[in-house]
Design a protein around this motif. Structure first.
Motif, mmCIF file in Angstrom:
data_model
loop_
_atom_site.group_PDB
_atom_site.id
_atom_site.type_symbol
_atom_site.label_atom_id
_atom_site.label_comp_id
_atom_site.label_asym_id
_atom_site.label_seq_id
_atom_site.Cartn_x
_atom_site.Cartn_y
_atom_site.Cartn_z
ATOM 1 N N ARG A 59 0.836 -1.191 0.000
ATOM 2 C CA ARG A 59 0.000 0.000 0.000
ATOM 3 C C ARG A 59 0.877 1.249 0.000
ATOM 4 N NH1 ARG A 59 -5.203 0.991 3.710
ATOM 5 N NH2 ARG A 59 -5.961 -0.422 2.139
ATOM 6 N N ALA A 60 0.418 2.278 -0.705
ATOM 7 C CA ALA A 60 1.079 3.585 -0.677
ATOM 8 C C ALA A 60 -0.010 4.637 -0.584
ATOM 9 C CB ALA A 60 1.925 3.799 -1.925
ATOM 10 N N LEU A 61 0.324 5.745 0.068
ATOM 11 C CA LEU A 61 -0.657 6.772 0.340
ATOM 12 C C LEU A 61 -0.003 8.136 0.232
ATOM 13 C CD1 LEU A 61 -3.421 7.674 1.805
ATOM 14 C CD2 LEU A 61 -2.114 7.411 3.911
ATOM 15 N N ILE A 62 -0.690 9.060 -0.426
ATOM 16 C CA ILE A 62 -0.273 10.466 -0.419
ATOM 17 C C ILE A 62 -1.269 11.183 0.482
ATOM 18 C CG2 ILE A 62 -0.019 12.585 -1.758
ATOM 19 C CD1 ILE A 62 0.863 10.882 -4.101
ATOM 20 N N PHE A 63 -0.732 11.799 1.519
ATOM 21 C CA PHE A 63 -1.559 12.413 2.551
ATOM 22 C C PHE A 63 -1.273 13.906 2.598
ATOM 23 C CE2 PHE A 63 -2.840 13.264 6.968
ATOM 24 C CZ PHE A 63 -4.031 12.562 7.027
ATOM 25 N N HIS A 64 -2.309 14.711 2.606
ATOM 26 C CA HIS A 64 -2.165 16.163 2.701
ATOM 27 C C HIS A 64 -2.383 16.567 4.155
ATOM 28 C CE1 HIS A 64 -3.841 20.348 2.433
ATOM 29 N NE2 HIS A 64 -2.632 20.471 1.922
ATOM 30 N N LEU A 65 -1.357 17.137 4.766
ATOM 31 C CA LEU A 65 -1.417 17.561 6.155
ATOM 32 C C LEU A 65 -1.363 19.083 6.205
ATOM 33 C CD1 LEU A 65 -1.421 16.523 9.100
ATOM 34 C CD2 LEU A 65 1.073 16.613 9.015
ATOM 35 N N THR A 66 -2.328 19.689 6.871
ATOM 36 C CA THR A 66 -2.372 21.146 6.962
ATOM 37 C C THR A 66 -1.530 21.631 8.143
ATOM 38 O OG1 THR A 66 -4.283 21.246 8.434
ATOM 39 C CG2 THR A 66 -4.735 21.125 6.059
ATOM 40 N N SER A 67 -1.313 22.923 8.191
ATOM 41 C CA SER A 67 -0.534 23.502 9.286
ATOM 42 C C SER A 67 -1.262 23.374 10.624
ATOM 43 C CB SER A 67 -0.219 24.972 8.997
ATOM 44 O OG SER A 67 -1.424 25.697 8.868
ATOM 45 N N LYS A 68 -2.554 23.123 10.590
ATOM 46 C CA LYS A 68 -3.337 22.943 11.818
ATOM 47 C C LYS A 68 -3.311 21.494 12.305
ATOM 48 C CE LYS A 68 -6.406 26.767 10.855
ATOM 49 N NZ LYS A 68 -7.783 27.202 10.649
ATOM 50 N N GLY A 69 -2.588 20.648 11.599
ATOM 51 C CA GLY A 69 -2.483 19.254 12.004
ATOM 52 C C GLY A 69 -3.604 18.373 11.488
ATOM 53 N N LEU A 70 -4.460 18.921 10.664
ATOM 54 C CA LEU A 70 -5.533 18.145 10.058
ATOM 55 C C LEU A 70 -5.072 17.659 8.692
ATOM 56 C CD1 LEU A 70 -8.476 20.559 10.893
ATOM 57 C CD2 LEU A 70 -7.758 18.533 12.164
ATOM 58 N N GLY A 71 -5.651 16.590 8.225
ATOM 59 C CA GLY A 71 -5.226 16.105 6.929
ATOM 60 C C GLY A 71 -6.244 15.198 6.287
ATOM 61 N N SER A 72 -5.951 14.860 5.062
ATOM 62 C CA SER A 72 -6.813 13.940 4.324
ATOM 63 C C SER A 72 -5.972 13.188 3.296
ATOM 64 C CB SER A 72 -7.943 14.697 3.627
ATOM 65 O OG SER A 72 -7.406 15.596 2.679
ATOM 66 N N SER A 73 -6.465 12.024 2.962
ATOM 67 C CA SER A 73 -5.805 11.202 1.954
ATOM 68 C C SER A 73 -6.134 11.761 0.574
ATOM 69 C CB SER A 73 -6.297 9.760 2.069
ATOM 70 O OG SER A 73 -5.854 8.996 0.989
ATOM 71 N N LEU A 74 -5.102 12.051 -0.200
ATOM 72 C CA LEU A 74 -5.327 12.546 -1.561
ATOM 73 C C LEU A 74 -5.395 11.397 -2.549
ATOM 74 C CD1 LEU A 74 -2.956 15.645 -1.715
ATOM 75 C CD2 LEU A 74 -5.399 15.570 -1.226
ATOM 76 N N LYS A 75 -4.567 10.383 -2.327
ATOM 77 C CA LYS A 75 -4.540 9.244 -3.250
ATOM 78 C C LYS A 75 -3.946 8.061 -2.506
ATOM 79 C CE LYS A 75 -5.459 9.389 -7.051
ATOM 80 N NZ LYS A 75 -6.659 9.067 -7.802
ATOM 81 N N ASN A 76 -4.560 6.905 -2.646
ATOM 82 C CA ASN A 76 -3.951 5.711 -2.087
ATOM 83 C C ASN A 76 -4.113 4.561 -3.057
ATOM 84 O OD1 ASN A 76 -6.352 4.085 -1.406
ATOM 85 N ND2 ASN A 76 -6.764 5.705 0.056
ATOM 86 N N LEU A 77 -3.240 3.615 -2.912
ATOM 87 C CA LEU A 77 -3.223 2.457 -3.800
ATOM 88 C C LEU A 77 -2.786 1.264 -2.991
ATOM 89 C CD1 LEU A 77 -3.201 1.290 -6.790
ATOM 90 C CD2 LEU A 77 -0.769 1.810 -6.756
ATOM 91 N N TRP A 78 -3.472 0.184 -3.134
ATOM 92 C CA TRP A 78 -3.029 -1.031 -2.477
ATOM 93 C C TRP A 78 -3.099 -2.182 -3.446
ATOM 94 C CZ3 TRP A 78 -7.491 1.499 -1.332
ATOM 95 C CH2 TRP A 78 -8.690 0.837 -1.566
ATOM 96 N N TYR A 79 -2.225 -3.124 -3.195
ATOM 97 C CA TYR A 79 -2.105 -4.301 -4.038
ATOM 98 C C TYR A 79 -2.607 -5.485 -3.234
ATOM 99 C CZ TYR A 79 0.050 -8.183 -6.510
ATOM 100 O OH TYR A 79 0.257 -9.369 -7.178
ATOM 101 N N GLN A 80 -3.577 -6.164 -3.756
ATOM 102 C CA GLN A 80 -4.087 -7.351 -3.085
ATOM 103 C C GLN A 80 -3.613 -8.570 -3.829
ATOM 104 O OE1 GLN A 80 -8.286 -6.485 -3.155
ATOM 105 N NE2 GLN A 80 -8.205 -5.656 -1.088
ATOM 106 N N ASN A 81 -2.770 -9.336 -3.200
ATOM 107 C CA ASN A 81 -2.255 -10.563 -3.799
ATOM 108 C C ASN A 81 -3.331 -11.614 -3.726
ATOM 109 O OD1 ASN A 81 -0.819 -12.706 -4.717
ATOM 110 N ND2 ASN A 81 0.910 -12.438 -3.329
ATOM 111 N N THR A 82 -3.779 -12.096 -4.877
ATOM 112 C CA THR A 82 -4.872 -13.059 -4.924
ATOM 113 C C THR A 82 -4.380 -14.488 -5.017
ATOM 114 O OG1 THR A 82 -5.016 -12.781 -7.330
ATOM 115 C CG2 THR A 82 -6.456 -11.405 -5.972
ATOM 116 N N GLN A 83 -3.099 -14.693 -4.841
ATOM 117 C CA GLN A 83 -2.562 -16.066 -4.928
ATOM 118 C C GLN A 83 -2.794 -16.826 -3.662
ATOM 119 O OE1 GLN A 83 1.529 -15.763 -6.082
ATOM 120 N NE2 GLN A 83 1.022 -14.873 -8.046
#
Length: 83
Positions: A59-83
């Motif tokens: 999994r990888a995540l780009i997180f936007h964190l504000t100067s007030k300490g609040l944030g939100s996920s801008l983009k995330n991606l995860w790989y699910q191995n189905t084997q």
């Protein structure tokens, strides 16, 4: 007489250089995609995909964190191995 480095002495330096090269290649790839596209969502998708692959993470995540300490996920991606 000069002391020649031994294999154990060289291996950590080699790994360090390989890691630097990997980071440089990642940065070059992301930079090229940014130049190729002005679409912000596409740029974020490329960045998160490349980072996940280079780090060999599930999994990888780009997180936007504000100067007030609040944030939100801008983009995330995860790989699910189905084997």
């Amino acid at each position: 007489q000069r002391n020649q480095p031994t294999a154990p002495d060289i291996q950590p330096e080699t790994r360090k250089l390989e890691a630097q090269l990997t980071r440089a290649q990642l940065l070059a790839t992301i930079t090229q995609h940014i130049r190729d596209s002005l679409n912000f969502d596409e740029i974020l998708s490329t960045a998160v995909t490349e980072v996940r692959q280079v780090l060999q993470a599930d999994r990888a995540l780009i997180f936007h964190l504000t100067s007030k300490g609040l944030g939100s996920s801008l983009k995330n991606l995860w790989y699910q191995n189905t084997q």
